[in-house]
Design a protein around this motif. Sequence first.
Motif, PDB file in Angstrom:
ATOM      1  N   GLU A  23       0.821  -1.217   0.000  1.00 52.24           N
ATOM      2  CA  GLU A  23       0.000   0.000   0.000  1.00 52.24           C
ATOM      3  C   GLU A  23       0.851   1.261   0.000  1.00 52.24           C
ATOM      4  O   GLU A  23       0.507   2.258  -0.638  1.00 52.24           O
ATOM      5  N   LYS A  28      -0.284   8.773  -2.777  1.00 49.32           N
ATOM      6  CA  LYS A  28      -1.456   9.186  -2.009  1.00 49.32           C
ATOM      7  C   LYS A  28      -1.969  10.517  -2.547  1.00 49.32           C
ATOM      8  O   LYS A  28      -1.313  11.543  -2.387  1.00 49.32           O
ATOM      9  N   ARG A  34      -5.324   6.063   2.681  1.00 49.95           N
ATOM     10  CA  ARG A  34      -4.844   4.713   2.452  1.00 49.95           C
ATOM     11  C   ARG A  34      -5.888   3.933   1.667  1.00 49.95           C
ATOM     12  O   ARG A  34      -7.090   4.161   1.823  1.00 49.95           O
ATOM     13  N   LEU A  35      -5.410   3.003   0.856  1.00 45.74           N
ATOM     14  CA  LEU A  35      -6.333   2.167   0.097  1.00 45.74           C
ATOM     15  C   LEU A  35      -7.111   1.217   1.000  1.00 45.74           C
ATOM     16  O   LEU A  35      -8.203   0.778   0.649  1.00 45.74           O
ATOM     17  N   LEU A  37      -5.938  -1.821   2.082  1.00 40.87           N
ATOM     18  CA  LEU A  37      -5.657  -3.230   1.797  1.00 40.87           C
ATOM     19  C   LEU A  37      -5.437  -4.028   3.078  1.00 40.87           C
ATOM     20  O   LEU A  37      -5.852  -5.183   3.175  1.00 40.87           O
ATOM     21  N   LEU A 143     -12.702   9.188  -2.121  1.00 40.03           N
ATOM     22  CA  LEU A 143     -11.666   8.196  -2.413  1.00 40.03           C
ATOM     23  C   LEU A 143     -11.752   7.008  -1.466  1.00 40.03           C
ATOM     24  O   LEU A 143     -11.639   5.851  -1.887  1.00 40.03           O
ATOM     25  N   SER A 144     -11.968   7.284  -0.188  1.00 40.51           N
ATOM     26  CA  SER A 144     -12.014   6.213   0.798  1.00 40.51           C
ATOM     27  C   SER A 144     -13.237   5.321   0.598  1.00 40.51           C
ATOM     28  O   SER A 144     -13.139   4.093   0.707  1.00 40.51           O
ATOM     29  N   SER A 147     -12.644   3.038  -2.429  1.00 41.12           N
ATOM     30  CA  SER A 147     -11.718   1.938  -2.140  1.00 41.12           C
ATOM     31  C   SER A 147     -12.357   0.914  -1.205  1.00 41.12           C
ATOM     32  O   SER A 147     -12.109  -0.291  -1.330  1.00 41.12           O
ATOM     33  N   SER A 148     -13.213   1.363  -0.282  1.00 42.92           N
ATOM     34  CA  SER A 148     -13.856   0.422   0.646  1.00 42.92           C
ATOM     35  C   SER A 148     -14.880  -0.449  -0.075  1.00 42.92           C
ATOM     36  O   SER A 148     -15.082  -1.620   0.283  1.00 42.92           O
ATOM     37  N   VAL A 150     -14.604  -1.432  -3.231  1.00 35.84           N
ATOM     38  CA  VAL A 150     -13.785  -2.420  -3.948  1.00 35.84           C
ATOM     39  C   VAL A 150     -13.291  -3.494  -2.983  1.00 35.84           C
ATOM     40  O   VAL A 150     -13.319  -4.693  -3.292  1.00 35.84           O
ATOM     41  N   LEU A 151     -12.850  -3.076  -1.789  1.00 35.50           N
ATOM     42  CA  LEU A 151     -12.363  -4.038  -0.796  1.00 35.50           C
ATOM     43  C   LEU A 151     -13.487  -4.968  -0.347  1.00 35.50           C
ATOM     44  O   LEU A 151     -13.268  -6.182  -0.174  1.00 35.50           O
TER      45      LEU A 151
END
Length: 354
Positions: A23, A28, A34-35, A37, A143-144, A147-148, A150-151
């Motif tokens: 990561e 950034k 943070r992504l 991961l 952004l967060s 990414s969440s 996708v996670l």
Amino acid sequence: MNSSARKKLVFLTAMCFFLSIIENAFPKPVPFFRLGLANLPVMISFLVMSPSQSLVLVFLKILSGSVASGTLFSYIFLFSFCGSMASFLVMAALFPLKKRGMVSWVGVSLSGALANNFAQLVLSRIFIFGESTVYVAPYFLALSLASSIVLGLFAEFFQSRSRWLDAVIREGEHSVEGMNGAREDSLEKDGGSGCLKSRLAFGFAAVFCLGIVVFSCFCRSLAVLWSLVAVLAVAVFVLRRKVFLGPAAVMVVSVTAVSLLVPHGKILFELGFLKVTEGALVQGLLRSGRLTACVFSSRLAFALLSFFHAEPRGLVAQILSLSAAFGSRKGVALEGKTGFMDRMDSVLLEVWQE
């Protein structure tokens, strides 16, 4: 904690550490973003560990992530701690609903991200951006949340087809041998002068960095503060023969630029609609200088630990050993399964069965 629970804890912590390293390789777009991961092992832990064991994992994840980014002794650690704990509490509260099929992994991941973001934005308002936080918050949240999602989708997909996760669940509470004989024995041999030397070196590094943090927080002189940053950067370079200025430069530019959005004091010049004022510029450079001093002092602490040959032992040594094992394997894809997730699952299963 029995041997099976310990094995899972060490394994998942090593996953967090390895994913944190990956990561940190990504740029950034927003400071401290943070992504996420490293949250994947925490989500998996809800399936195979008790809530109290998952909480221990979160503490170890915070520490390992700070080690990977070189910010353990800086107050950036505070952002990670508060955000991760808020995220864990929300996800742990929602997991029983996930087991009943009332919430998906996407919902759990999104809720955890919102809690994390709220905690970090509050800290940003206090320590970093001040009133300018309102300008950063929308981008940070967008952004967060992306990414969440996708996670969460990845966690759903991973749970449905992971051979490694099936093996861990089947193992259940049966006693196991541990990682291997050498790794278990390392705990029994953890002592003597080597252990004392490591503790003394770590204590010295912690006190040194705490002093830097306190001094930088009270320093009001730009010349003194940035001279300290320069000295720390040179010291890191001398001890490690390398210093990464790119991330620090991005942080300085972004924190200072956001500070300029709330003008106050004498107008120095104008850039289109933006009025660059003396007060806002000084505040931005002070805030970014303090952050940079904390980061470089933390990296210097780890350089000093290496210089004094303070080697990790016991649990830490096991985590680092497993993390290195993840990075050294490419995985063997099964017939008809050549995707990233299948190769990652193959690596996890290979290391787990060693």
